[in-house]
Design a protein around this motif. Structure first.
Motif, mmCIF file in Angstrom:
data_model
loop_
_atom_site.group_PDB
_atom_site.id
_atom_site.type_symbol
_atom_site.label_atom_id
_atom_site.label_comp_id
_atom_site.label_asym_id
_atom_site.label_seq_id
_atom_site.Cartn_x
_atom_site.Cartn_y
_atom_site.Cartn_z
ATOM 1 N N LYS A 1 0.755 -1.047 0.051
ATOM 2 C CA LYS A 1 0.200 -0.145 -0.067
ATOM 3 C C LYS A 1 0.904 1.305 0.099
ATOM 4 O O LYS A 1 0.986 1.950 -0.957
ATOM 5 N N GLY A 2 1.353 1.407 1.062
ATOM 6 C CA GLY A 2 2.548 2.630 1.025
ATOM 7 C C GLY A 2 1.533 3.931 1.369
ATOM 8 O O GLY A 2 0.394 3.858 1.397
ATOM 9 N N PHE A 3 2.338 5.162 1.375
ATOM 10 C CA PHE A 3 1.708 6.523 1.591
ATOM 11 C C PHE A 3 1.361 7.093 0.263
ATOM 12 O O PHE A 3 2.444 7.282 -0.565
ATOM 13 N N THR A 4 0.246 7.193 -0.161
ATOM 14 C CA THR A 4 -0.145 7.440 -1.498
ATOM 15 C C THR A 4 -0.010 9.127 -1.757
ATOM 16 O O THR A 4 -0.078 9.917 -0.706
ATOM 17 N N TYR A 5 -0.092 9.422 -3.024
ATOM 18 C CA TYR A 5 -0.359 10.883 -3.451
ATOM 19 C C TYR A 5 -1.503 11.385 -2.857
ATOM 20 O O TYR A 5 -1.717 12.473 -2.722
ATOM 21 N N GLY A 6 -2.673 10.614 -2.797
ATOM 22 C CA GLY A 6 -3.882 11.092 -2.439
ATOM 23 C C GLY A 6 -3.564 11.460 -0.847
ATOM 24 O O GLY A 6 -4.448 12.496 -0.477
ATOM 25 N N LEU A 7 -2.869 10.779 0.025
ATOM 26 C CA LEU A 7 -2.716 11.038 1.325
ATOM 27 C C LEU A 7 -1.909 12.462 1.209
ATOM 28 O O LEU A 7 -2.099 13.254 2.191
ATOM 29 N N SER A 8 -0.939 12.433 0.605
ATOM 30 C CA SER A 8 0.030 13.654 0.496
ATOM 31 C C SER A 8 -0.728 14.882 0.242
ATOM 32 O O SER A 8 -0.508 15.759 0.809
ATOM 33 N N GLN A 9 -1.723 14.765 -0.875
ATOM 34 C CA GLN A 9 -2.055 16.080 -1.246
ATOM 35 C C GLN A 9 -3.038 16.479 -0.195
ATOM 36 O O GLN A 9 -3.448 17.535 0.149
#
Length: 218
Positions: A110-118
């Motif tokens: 999974k990891g830390f996505t762009y969705g979470l970052s944005q």
């Protein structure tokens, strides 16, 4: 509705942000980052859940919790080092995603996505704007994307007066969104549609869109 007096405003900002508006030394940036983190924390795919951590050996739990805190602190440092030099949120989104990819605290696959970052970046900037502390111009800010915004942005004006009828990324789950190109296209489509509707900025539309959808979902 009656406007809050100063003491009420002070109480409200402290209970929501832990910011004392009477304290000139308050670290507003850090408090806004922490508040934005709360907005996405339930969606972050940490390797171990809170219940799993509670059942760990104390030393193992301490090591993992320290890693989580180190990552959060590194995000604060990225903001602090770059926020006055960048011109668009995407730059911070990329930096935080890169930092997250260096960590070993995520669920496998999974990891830390762009969705979470944005979400972390855009909510932090939105909160800074509320406190008149955002160094990026309002016109350059991106809309914080979540399920409410995706729904309203894709709604037709006939069904929702705030609908933009984008017909784009309807089925995307914001927290697992990992295509930065789709994200930038989505933001650009919102910008064009909100300009057509005579909103001053995307954020001016977002304030209304998110609030009305939140009320509808109650």
């Amino acid at each position: 509705m009656r406007i809050l007096n100063h003491d009420m405003q002070r109480f409200l900002t402290y209970t929501n942000f832990e910011i004392d508006i009477d304290n000139e030394k308050e670290d507003i940036l850090k408090k806004c980052i922490n508040r934005a983190y709360r907005d996405l924390s339930r969606r972050i795919p940490y390797k171990y859940s809170l219940s799993m951590i509670n059942n760990m050996k104390k030393e193992d739990a301490k090591i993992f919790n320290n890693k989580k805190e180190e990552f959060k602190n590194s995000v604060y440092e990225l903001f602090k080092e770059n926020i006055n030099s960048i011109t668009e949120p995407i730059e911070l989104i990329e930096l935080i995603k890169q930092k997250a990819d260096e960590q070993d605290i995520w669920t496998n696959g999974k990891g830390f996505t762009y969705g979470l970052s944005q979400k972390w970046v855009n909510m932090t900037l939105k909160y800074l704007l509320m406190f008149d502390e955002c160094p990026i111009s309002k016109e350059k800010l991106d809309v914080p994307v979540d399920s409410y915004i995706i729904k309203v942005a894709n709604a037709s004006e006939e069904k929702n007066k705030l609908g933009l009828d984008l017909n784009y990324c309807k089925s995307v789950k914001w927290s697992t969104w990992n295509d930065i190109t789709e994200y930038t296209i989505f933001q650009d489509k919102i910008r064009k549609k909100t300009e057509e509707k005579k909103y001053e900025t995307k954020i001016d539309w977002e304030y209304h869109a998110w609030l009305e959808q939140a009320k509808e979902n109650k």
